[in-house]
Each structure stands twice: as C-alpha cells, then as structure tokens.
Design a protein around this motif. Structure first.
Motif, PDB file in Angstrom:
ATOM      1  N   VAL C 169       0.387  -5.703  -0.312  1.00  0.00           N
ATOM      2  CA  VAL C 169      -1.064  -4.952  -0.213  1.00  0.00           C
ATOM      3  C   VAL C 169      -1.504  -4.500   1.120  1.00  0.00           C
ATOM      4  O   VAL C 169      -1.802  -3.556   1.138  1.00  0.00           O
ATOM      5  CB  VAL C 169      -2.354  -4.757  -1.201  1.00  0.00           C
ATOM      6  N   ALA C 170      -2.249  -5.349   1.733  1.00  0.00           N
ATOM      7  CA  ALA C 170      -2.737  -4.780   3.426  1.00  0.00           C
ATOM      8  C   ALA C 170      -2.523  -4.426   3.720  1.00  0.00           C
ATOM      9  O   ALA C 170      -2.933  -2.977   4.516  1.00  0.00           O
ATOM     10  CB  ALA C 170      -2.894  -6.150   4.063  1.00  0.00           C
ATOM     11  N   HIS C 171      -0.638  -3.860   3.472  1.00  0.00           N
ATOM     12  CA  HIS C 171      -0.292  -3.269   4.887  1.00  0.00           C
ATOM     13  C   HIS C 171       0.147  -2.069   4.112  1.00  0.00           C
ATOM     14  O   HIS C 171       0.062  -0.767   5.190  1.00  0.00           O
ATOM     15  CB  HIS C 171       1.654  -4.199   4.440  1.00  0.00           C
ATOM     16  N   MET C 176      -1.389   3.320   4.260  1.00  0.00           N
ATOM     17  CA  MET C 176      -1.781   4.618   3.767  1.00  0.00           C
ATOM     18  C   MET C 176      -2.694   5.815   4.800  1.00  0.00           C
ATOM     19  O   MET C 176      -3.298   6.448   5.311  1.00  0.00           O
ATOM     20  CB  MET C 176      -2.596   4.363   2.566  1.00  0.00           C
ATOM     21  N   ALA C 177      -3.618   4.455   5.615  1.00  0.00           N
ATOM     22  CA  ALA C 177      -4.476   5.055   6.374  1.00  0.00           C
ATOM     23  C   ALA C 177      -4.325   5.919   7.581  1.00  0.00           C
ATOM     24  O   ALA C 177      -4.442   6.427   7.848  1.00  0.00           O
ATOM     25  CB  ALA C 177      -6.028   3.957   6.983  1.00  0.00           C
ATOM     26  N   HIS C 178      -2.572   5.068   7.966  1.00  0.00           N
ATOM     27  CA  HIS C 178      -2.365   5.372   9.347  1.00  0.00           C
ATOM     28  C   HIS C 178      -1.430   7.099   8.109  1.00  0.00           C
ATOM     29  O   HIS C 178      -1.304   7.650   9.310  1.00  0.00           O
ATOM     30  CB  HIS C 178      -1.245   4.856   9.616  1.00  0.00           C
ATOM     31  N   LYS C 199      -8.578   9.631  -3.757  1.00  0.00           N
ATOM     32  CA  LYS C 199      -7.229   9.380  -4.402  1.00  0.00           C
ATOM     33  C   LYS C 199      -6.210   7.834  -4.389  1.00  0.00           C
ATOM     34  O   LYS C 199      -5.411   7.787  -4.826  1.00  0.00           O
ATOM     35  CB  LYS C 199      -6.548  10.228  -4.108  1.00  0.00           C
ATOM     36  N   GLN C 200      -6.203   7.614  -2.973  1.00  0.00           N
ATOM     37  CA  GLN C 200      -4.946   6.202  -2.687  1.00  0.00           C
ATOM     38  C   GLN C 200      -6.312   5.520  -3.801  1.00  0.00           C
ATOM     39  O   GLN C 200      -5.283   4.515  -3.422  1.00  0.00           O
ATOM     40  CB  GLN C 200      -5.232   5.962  -0.497  1.00  0.00           C
TER      41      GLN C 200
ATOM     42  N   ASP D 172       3.225   9.484  -0.234  1.00  0.00           N
ATOM     43  CA  ASP D 172       3.046   8.060  -0.833  1.00  0.00           C
ATOM     44  C   ASP D 172       4.593   7.139  -0.326  1.00  0.00           C
ATOM     45  O   ASP D 172       4.935   5.885   0.713  1.00  0.00           O
ATOM     46  CB  ASP D 172       2.251   7.544  -1.823  1.00  0.00           C
ATOM     47  N   LEU D 173       5.516   7.070  -1.374  1.00  0.00           N
ATOM     48  CA  LEU D 173       6.546   7.285  -1.508  1.00  0.00           C
ATOM     49  C   LEU D 173       7.357   7.439  -0.096  1.00  0.00           C
ATOM     50  O   LEU D 173       8.092   6.314   0.209  1.00  0.00           O
ATOM     51  CB  LEU D 173       7.754   7.778  -2.445  1.00  0.00           C
ATOM     52  N   VAL D 174       7.665   8.492   0.805  1.00  0.00           N
ATOM     53  CA  VAL D 174       7.872   8.934   1.868  1.00  0.00           C
ATOM     54  C   VAL D 174       7.582   7.612   3.034  1.00  0.00           C
ATOM     55  O   VAL D 174       8.120   7.019   3.506  1.00  0.00           O
ATOM     56  CB  VAL D 174       8.098  10.269   2.098  1.00  0.00           C
ATOM     57  N   LEU D 175       6.084   7.609   2.560  1.00  0.00           N
ATOM     58  CA  LEU D 175       5.430   7.206   4.079  1.00  0.00           C
ATOM     59  C   LEU D 175       5.782   5.518   3.641  1.00  0.00           C
ATOM     60  O   LEU D 175       6.247   4.954   5.028  1.00  0.00           O
ATOM     61  CB  LEU D 175       3.391   7.154   3.417  1.00  0.00           C
ATOM     62  N   MET D 176       5.977   4.555   2.895  1.00  0.00           N
ATOM     63  CA  MET D 176       6.080   3.761   1.860  1.00  0.00           C
ATOM     64  C   MET D 176       8.053   2.772   2.543  1.00  0.00           C
ATOM     65  O   MET D 176       8.094   2.719   3.024  1.00  0.00           O
ATOM     66  CB  MET D 176       6.024   3.060   0.579  1.00  0.00           C
TER      67      MET D 176
END
Lengths: 224, 224, 224, 224
Positions: C169-171, C176-178, C199-200, D172-176
């Motif tokens: 989750v931290a990752h 998401m920040a990056h 939103k995130q 988000d999905l792509v980012l992950m």
DNA sequence: CATGAATGAGTCTTCATTCAT
DNA sequence: CATGAATGAAGACTCATTCAT
C-alpha cells in the motif's frame, strides 16, 4: 596489431581491408612520430595528430585504443625496427664477434639517429604507459640487446674479448646509442654520427679487446 | 608596512625575510621533487604540489613565476648540487688526475642516485622549458662537466692518460651517471650503486689510462 | 555534503566559508533542477549548467565530483525534502492514523508537484548512477516511505484500517504521488492537484478503512 | 534490377521484399529491446546495436531514420503488443465487466513484465522523442487504456461498479502495471507477478465494486 | 541491399593561473 | 604575506550519421 580486420574467412575484401588498416597504422604512427619530434608526446593533442595525419580524430580511435596505446605503438615500432636492423647488421658483419659488436652498435646508433625522438620516448614518457605496456616495452628493450650480448659472449668465448660483464657492456652500448639522441644538442656541434660511432666504438672496445688481439682490430680501435 | 624596518640595507627584518624566502623555496622545491619522483613533472598539478608543501596554491606563484619556472628551479637545484659536490670530491681526491676523474664520476653518480627522478628531468621535461630556460640549463650542464674535462686534460698533460677527446669522454661519464637513473629498473636487479660505479670506472679508464701506468691504477681498473 | 570546508578549528572564516559553500551548492542544485525540468538530465551539459548557474564549469567540480554526483545530489535533495515534509505533515495531522496516512500522501504529492521533474529522476536516470549511489538512493526511498508504513500499521492496530500489506500500500501511495509527475501531461487536462489527491485518497482508503469506521472518514472517502 | 519483377502490384518479389523488411525490423527491434534492458536507451550506441543485431550500422538507417525513430519504433512496438493482448484478454474474460477489468489489468501487467524496460521507456526517454513522436505515443497510450475505460463504464452501467472516474481509475491501473517495472528492484523481493496482480486487483476493486455485489467477486477481492 | 570506414561536433573533465579578501 | 575560491581554455574521447564501395 589492433587492426579492425576480423579475419573471418579469406574473401577478397579481407586482404584489401587488412592492407588499408596497415597503411592507416603506418600513416598515424608516422604522423605521431613527426609531431613528437617537434612537441614531445604530451605536447601533441589528438586533434593536432589528426590534422597532421589528415584524418579525423575519431579515426585514430579505430586504430589505437587511446593516446596511451598510441604511445605504446610508437615505441614498439622503434623497437621493432631495432630488432630487425641490428640482427641484419650482425649477420652482414661476417663471423668475427668483435666486428659483430661494432656492427650492432653502429646499426643501433643509426636507427636512433633516424628516429631521434621516438628512440628515447621510453625515457621521456614511460609514466604515460600502462603498467602492462611498461612490462612489454621493458621486455622488448631487453630482447633488443640480446644480439649485442650474444656477440660479446662469443667474443669472450673465442678469446677475442676479455672476460666482461656482458649485461653491463650491452647496457653501455645501448646507452651510448641513446646518448646520441639525448645529448644531440651538444654532440652535433662537436661531431657527426659517423665520428660518434667510431670514437665510442674505439673507446669501449679499447678496454674489451684482448690486448694481444688489438693489432687485428686496429681499424676499430684507432679510427682515423 | 607590517615590517618594523623599511629596507634600509641589511637590517634584521630584511634578513629574516630572506631567510623565510629561502626556507619557503626549499620547502617547495622538496615537495616538488618528492611528488615528481612519484608522478613525473607533468603529472604533478599545482594544487597537489600546494597540498604536499602544505601551502596555498597562490603562494607558489609568489616564489616561482609559474609551473615552468618551478621546473627550471628544480633542475637548477640538482645542477647546483652537482656543481658543489663534484668539485668537493675532486678536491678530496688528492692531486692525482686519474683519481680525480674517478672521484668526480663517483660523486656524480651519487647525486644522481639520491635524486633519481630530478636528475634526469632534463631529458624528460625539457620540452616544457622556455627556450631561455633551456639555454640556461644547457650552459649549467656543460659547466657541471667542467671539473671532469679539466681533470681529463690534466691527466693527459701529465702523461697518465692517453690522448683523448675530453668532451666526448666527459659526455660518456655523465651519460653513465644518468644511465643509473634512466635504466634503474634494469640495473638494480644486477648490481648496486657501488658496483656500478666501480665497473664503469674500470671500463672507461681501461682504455684511457696510459698502458704503462696501468699498474699504478690497478685498484680502479680491477675492482675487487 | 561534499563541501570543501575543512572544519579544522572554528575560526571566523570557517563559518563564512561553510555558508558560502552551502549557498553555492543550493545555487547549483537549483540550476540543475531548472535545466533538467526542460531538458532531462542527460540533455543538460556541464557547460549549460555552468551558464545557468552563472558560474564557471570548473567551479561545479569543486562542489560535486562530476555529473553523476550532481545527479545523485539532486535526487538526494528531493528525497531530503520529502523526508522533512512528510513527517511534518504527519505530525500536523493529529493523532488519527487514517488522517496521518491521508496527510502523508498529500504532502508527498505536493513535493512531487513542486519539483515535478526532479521527483521522478530516479526512474529516468538511475542508469547514470554509480551502483553505490543507487544503493544509497534506494535506501533513502524506502526510508522516505517509512512514515506511511508506520501510519498504516498504527491504523490497523487501532482497528481503523483492515488488515493490509503495508509495504504494498505504501508503494501504491508513492506510485500515485509519482504518477502525478509521470503522467502530468495527461492528468493536468482532467484535474488539478487537489482533486487528484482527494480522489486517489478516497479510492485507496475506500478499500482500506474498516467498513464500520467509514462514516467517521466520510470527508476523506467522499470528497466534495 | 536484381528483382525479377518491377513493382507491378503484388508480384512474388514484392512480397519477399516486404517479408525481409519485416524480418529485419523485428530483428532490430528485438536487438534494441535486449540491449536497452541492460543499458538503457541512451546507453546503447548504434554501433553496439548493429553488433547485437548482427548487421552493419548503415543498415539500421535503411529501416529506421535514426536513433530517435528507432526509440519511437520500440515504444510503438510495446504499445502495439498491449493493444493486441489486452483486448484479447478482455474478450477471453467472458461477459462480466468486472472480470474484464481484472483480466485487462492482468494482461497489461504481463506485457510489462515481459518487456520490463521497454514498457517504461516512455517515462525514461520521452525527452529524446520528437514532439511529433511524442504526440503519437501519447495518443497510443491513451488508446491502449480504452478497453479498460470501456469495461469500467460497462461495469458502472450494469450496476456492478460504483460511480467512478473511469479516466482516473484507468490511469491508476496502468500506473500500477508500470509500477511493477518501475519499482521492480523493490517489489521482486516481496512478491511475484501473480501476487502483485492479485493484491492490486483486490485493492482497487475493493472500493470500486458495488458493496452488495462483493460476494460475487470474492475470488478477486480476497485472493488467497 | 548491405557494409563499415570515416567524420567531427559535442561531452565531461582537468588544471595553470588570477585575485579579492 | 598568505589564502583558496573562481576561472575558462584545452584536452581526450564518444557516437550518431554519412557515403563510397
């Protein structure tokens, strides 16, 4: 040496490529020698070298890994010349060991005279050599004096020369040959190469030739 | 301003200043010699020199005009040492010209041995010298061989040495002395300085001493 | 960091020098960041950097060992900022672990937004880092997420968050920040930083907050 | 000239030529990908690429206009793969939109895993792209997420997913998925690809699936 | 089509020298 | 006297690109 040719098979282009590579190497080595004669190795920039050789800077790096390798190649080139010319001179000197020593020394001096700066590059720029290169050069230098040592030994064995330290005498002969380049600014105003060779030969052989054989080598011991 | 007296002849402040200047020069010259022994002159940066001498870079420029002048000074320093030590040795050798030659050669070799790198700096870095500096050095080098030449002349005049080319023989002796530094990597595995001096002396004097005087100099001509 | 100050004693000049060194470092770091924003790190030449920072090329090498070290320093600078700002935000968020997570994420996003390019330099230029530098950066990156992981753990322990993989989750939060920097060209046409953060936060906390605690965090879970 | 027919529609020579061109492109693209995985794009020289692909440097310029175009081609190649594989996965997932989202994400992650470096080239090397190329890439990236967005919309429409910002969730999905490549050094020591996909799917779907439908997707929301 | 020798602008880096303090 | 921060020209080397064969 470090030619880019791949030697994979022997198609027609192969030979041409190798020939070009050899020509390029010579061109670069000669340009390097020419410039170094004027500026010393450190004083020659790769840019200047490229200009002198009329190639681009980048091309130099195709044939030599870098400035250090080029230095090594120039030195090796001179040592190669010596390793060819000195034995030739010995062979041409007939069977007399004393004559062989004299001929070897003369040949050594002549090569040094032809490539005055390059011949003493080892003294000047050895710092720039990789330790690997240094080892190689030292080995070649020692090897190049072998004909001298061998002739000296034969001379002693034949009773023509006194019992001597061949290593040291060989070292002296080489040093005297190099001396012609090292102190050229001084010597050239006193004598020419022929006189230098003759006088030095006389000087050293003077104490090396067996006293009772001296008459036989008067032409070497008492140069006109 | 900060000095108590204002340059009025030779007051104490002046002397102190001169002393400090001399001390600084020596400090810098020694640091330069030390570093050069390791890295060669070109390899020593002014920054590194400053660090070694534990002064600031700027200060070097107060005592020496620049890197070239420093090089000149280091070389001059060695030549000065030779110009002191060789005549001393000659003077200590008694009145015999042959002994004088031998003593001069030994002294020359000893100085070279003490300052191996600095002694052959002329060969290695002469390119970096100004032409003016080069002239000065050459003059000093020639001057430093004067005691040798003079002794050789005296030897011939006294009938102890054969008729010889004093310039060339002096050159050979100096070259042999320098040879100890130039080929140290090779020679050191064969002999030590004492043996080198003895054998070279024997070799050269072997053809220089008047044949009928040879018995007199057996200790030089047949070391050990 | 690599300031040239020697810290030998504490004379008056010492502090001034250290201050200047710090000012120079900042000046160079800022110039580097500015240019990199435009050209990427590889696209910035030392020449251009010197110009931007209004110093000479040489000076850069007094403060940073080379281009690689400068890159490392810029990255470290951002990570330092994060390591300062995120804990500050956490501390300011009161005692609630969920609020702390949200605050930490917001702070992280804000730093990324302020230094958009520099923040994601690790992804872009890690190849240029020495392996040593790489190790350092990775350690710092992991360390900088520690406050997040700690808050997540506290949240779970307090029964406010479900049982979760804190590392992952931290990752995700960091990613998401990056992501805000990495996909800025896309995101900026959809929403602004505040909306992105909100939103995130809602999205992730949506599956992390204990179902029966959701009402308590409605302001986070249902922004606007 | 050497071809039997002269471009008359779709004669056999033409097809053979096209086939060779395609084969060459693939060969080069694969070599580029292989090298980039090791050295990064900037770290790969055209010379090295030629060697790896076992062709001459010149040939690369027949197939790609230059290094930049090659970069573009490599990126496009990955995006093409994604544009093929993700829809395939969606189609194979049956008719359930939630399953489709999960399948699309898994497929995306798998492609990223197969071509770890190439997949995130956009982040790393976008600076090197022409603005034209950049536009093309961005369009393709957005297009490649279309299946995701479409599935998300279908999910909401079918009342299976909550009302969500499809653009952001797709991002988000792509980012992950990219996160798996970007932080691989960290993640690989914690979990493998399968676990990563499962946990991330659970995490995101956790707040996206309509609460009362959650039982239905337990296999996605609570991976063993 | 294919080769690879050749180019040269551009990069990072060093270091002798200066000068404000 | 002494310092050392600052300068910037010059050097070695790389590599994308071209072109004669």
């Amino acid at each position: 040496m470090s030619s880019p040719a791949r030697s994979r098979g022997n198609d027609p282009g192969e030979a041409a490529r190798a020939a070009r590579a050899a020509w390029r190497s010579r061109q670069l080595l000669d340009a390097a020698a020419t410039l170094m004669e004027r500026e010393g190795f450190q004083g020659v920039s790769m840019q200047a070298l490229a200009e002198e050789a009329e190639v681009s800077v980048g091309l130099i790096y195709r044939y030599f890994g870098g400035k250090d390798e080029l230095l090594l190649a120039v030195i090796v080139d001179v040592l190669d010349t010596i390793s060819t010319r000195v034995p030739e001179a010995v062979a041409a000197a007939g069977d007399d060991p004393v004559e062989e020593v004299a001929a070897a020394f003369r040949a050594y001096c002549e090569v040094v005279d032809e490539r005055r700066h390059a011949a003493v590059l080892t003294y000047r720029e050895s710092r720039a050599l990789s330790s690997q290169g240094r080892v190689k050069i030292k080995a070649m230098e020692v090897a190049s004096t072998e004909p001298l040592r061998a002739a000296l030994h034969r001379g002693t064995a034949a009773g023509l020369l006194v019992d001597l330290d061949a290593d040291l005498v060989a070292h002296d002969l080489v040093l005297m040959a190099h001396g012609w380049a090292l102190k050229h600014w001084y010597l050239e105003q006193k004598l020419d190469l022929g006189e230098y060779v003759a006088k030095q030969t006389a000087l050293l052989l003077g104490s090396l030739v067996e006293p009772r054989r001296k008459r036989q080598y008067a032409h070497l011991l008492h140069p006109h």
